[in-house]
Design an enzyme around this catalytic site. Structure first.
Site, PDB file in Angstrom:
ATOM      1  CB  SER A 241      17.134  -6.124 -16.023  1.00  0.00           C
ATOM      2  OG  SER A 241      15.892  -5.854 -15.344  1.00  0.00           O
ATOM      3  CG  HIS A 271      16.005  -1.004 -15.843  1.00  0.00           C
ATOM      4  ND1 HIS A 271      14.961  -1.167 -15.121  1.00  0.00           N
ATOM      5  CD2 HIS A 271      16.367  -2.210 -16.264  1.00  0.00           C
ATOM      6  CE1 HIS A 271      14.674  -2.422 -14.979  1.00  0.00           C
ATOM      7  NE2 HIS A 271      15.290  -3.090 -15.734  1.00  0.00           N
ATOM      8  CG  HIS A 318       6.844   2.582 -14.633  1.00  0.00           C
ATOM      9  ND1 HIS A 318       6.598   1.586 -15.432  1.00  0.00           N
ATOM     10  CD2 HIS A 318       8.211   1.755 -13.792  1.00  0.00           C
ATOM     11  CE1 HIS A 318       7.255   0.316 -15.210  1.00  0.00           C
ATOM     12  NE2 HIS A 318       8.017   0.458 -14.101  1.00  0.00           N
ATOM     13  NE  ARG A 327       7.972  -2.290  -8.747  1.00  0.00           N
ATOM     14  CZ  ARG A 327       8.647  -2.343  -9.713  1.00  0.00           C
ATOM     15  NH1 ARG A 327       9.753  -3.188  -9.844  1.00  0.00           N
ATOM     16  NH2 ARG A 327       8.650  -1.193 -10.548  1.00  0.00           N
ATOM     17  CG  ASP A 373      14.467   2.090  -8.636  1.00  0.00           C
ATOM     18  OD1 ASP A 373      14.787   1.112  -8.145  1.00  0.00           O
ATOM     19  OD2 ASP A 373      14.364   2.112  -9.833  1.00  0.00           O
TER      20      ASP A 373
END
Ligand code: HAX
Length: 434
Positions: A241, A271, A318, A327, A373
């Site tokens: 992105s 993504h 990843h 995260r 995510d």
């Protein structure tokens, strides 16, 4: 000139001089070599752009201007006795490289509030779109429609100097970030709450105001939004992105059009869309197993079944990271701290125990660990934000902070249009035979 723009101009003038002199003296020094496997393999690891706002290490994870997520939680200004940082502060830090004061962050909250009005035609456009059009498609269309507001596009059409590009980009960045939560909340209320829109509350900070406009006013949800919008903000420049927005902006397409392109990349399941896919996967598991409290063995069998169906395990793997994503860890710590009892959250933790060895066993997955995510959907669902098709929009609102701060830098440093080299298979054949 506003205080943030002034500070940015000072920093940018300094770095511009330094980079020009580095380029003059060392421009021919080799920074990298490209292997055929990288040409075929999505350019992994090829050093090819400057991205000042954050840097990703395969083992340590993301650092924003050198600060890890726990350091941001400790050092960035916060408000209302909330333990989570204000994303406004992160934007200031990414743009200037300096940790902001409480007053500076307060100024930025007010400034974004002041710039937040959404053009009528954008609201009307959203209202005209069918509810079954994916929220990311609606977000992208809405952002494109705000091209009408672009200071950059207007000044360019009037004719302005390259040395002034950064100034117009800064104006667009600030306006886009200010308007984005209102646009995103409007999409949510239109699709899922019969267009019962909730107006902004200008006493609130940027994240809490977004939560408010979505219809969530609980203090813990506000805390979650502050954390969420901070940790999703940037992941250096090569992710799809950010890089898409950067590439499109390198043509001097204005910041609204450039950022919308980035959102179209974020909407892919490999993504940002992975956050909705994770919750869909967990709900599918609960339904197929007939319980929301499965054993580790049941979870492991479901994971293997999913792989045998030719699907990926969303939220795992990843392209750069080779450790659990910090995260993910930040969200896990949040859930441990704020959420007393949630079977969906517990399934996320069970997946963390069983998925890595299974993926490792496949012998091809380079990173078997959870990414950003893997956790978010379970926490959002716990607080009642259950419409998982919307989750990537939240990610997109956050990603504006890093991408737009970086865009200011790109224009201030005067980088040229991007134009890497492609090769044909004929070239590859003669290369391998040479
Ligand atoms: N489940 C099953 N297989 C996986 C996998 C996973 N979670 N992750 C990687 N693999 C497979 C790949 O599909 C690939 O298989 P083939 O060789 O048969 O094509 C192989 O393992 C090698 O892939 P890799 O080199 O380890 O991973 P990539 O750098 O190519 O891809 C991805 C990275 C994130 C796209 C990948 O791990 C994936 O598809 N993960 C699931 C989707 C996901 O969670 N995406 C979000 C990533 C974070 C992000 O951007 N968030 O916004």
């Amino acid at each position: 000139m506003d205080p943030l723009k002034k500070k940015f101009e000072e920093k940018a003038t300094e770095l511009f001089k330094e980079y020009r002199s580095i380029l003059k003296e060392h421009g021919d020094k080799k920074a990298d070599e490209v292997k055929l496997s990288q040409i075929f393999g999505g350019m992994r690891g090829v050093k090819s752009m400057i991205w000042e706002t954050s840097n990703l290490d395969a083992h340590e994870g993301i650092k924003f201007r050198g600060f890890s997520i726990p350091q941001l939680q400790e050092k960035l200004p916060s408000r209302y006795n909330c333990k989570q940082p204000l994303p406004e502060g992160l934007f200031w830090l990414m743009l200037t490289g300096e940790m902001p004061t409480d007053e500076e962050v307060k100024w930025l909250t007010d400034e974004w509030e002041r710039r937040g009005e959404v053009p009528d035609h954008t609201t009307k456009l959203i209202d005209s779109l069918p509810n079954d059009l994916h929220p990311m498609a609606q977000l992208s269309a809405a952002i494109v429609s705000m091209h009408s507001e672009s200071v950059f596009a207007k000044r360019y059409s009037e004719g302005f100097k390259k040395s002034e590009y950064w100034d117009a980009t800064y104006e667009d960045a600030m306006n886009l970030i200010a308007k984005l939560p209102r646009v995103a909340a409007h999409i949510y209320r239109k699709i899922y709450h019969k267009n019962d829109a909730i107006g902004p509350d200008n006493r609130l900070d940027w994240a809490a105001n977004y939560a408010h406009q979505l219809g969530f006013d609980e203090p813990d949800f506000r805390s979650l939004m502050r954390l969420y919008l901070t940790i999703h903000a940037d992941h250096e420049g090569g992710n799809a992105s950010a890089h898409t927005a950067h590439l499109v902006n390198s043509t001097l397409s204005d910041p609204f059009l450039s950022f919308a392109s980035g959102m179209n990349a974020l909407a892919g399941p490999l993504h940002g869309l992975a956050n909705q896919e994770v919750l869909k996967f967990i709900l599918g598991m609960i339904e197929e197993l007939g319980t929301d409290n499965p054993s580790n063995d049941q979870v492991a069998n479901y994971v293997k079944l999913t792989l045998s169906r030719g699907k990926v395990i969303p939220g795992y793997g990843h392209a750069v990271l080779r450790q659990p994503d910090p995260r993910f860890t930040a969200q896990r710590v949040f859930a441990e701290d704020y959420i007393k009892d949630s079977n969906i959250v517990k399934i996320v933790w069970k997946l963390f125990e069983v998925v890595p060895p299974i993926l490792q066993g496949l012998g091809k997955v380079k990173n078997p660990w959870p990414n950003v995510d893997a956790h978010s959907g379970a926490i959002l669902t716990h607080y009642g934000l259950k419409e998982y098709s919307y989750y990537t929009v939240l990610f997109g609102v956050s990603r504006a902070l890093g991408v737009m701060a970086s865009m200011c830098w790109t224009r201030a440093l005067g980088f040229p249009i991007e134009r890497p080299k492609s090769v044909t298979m004929d070239w590859v054949r003669s290369f391998v035979n040479s």
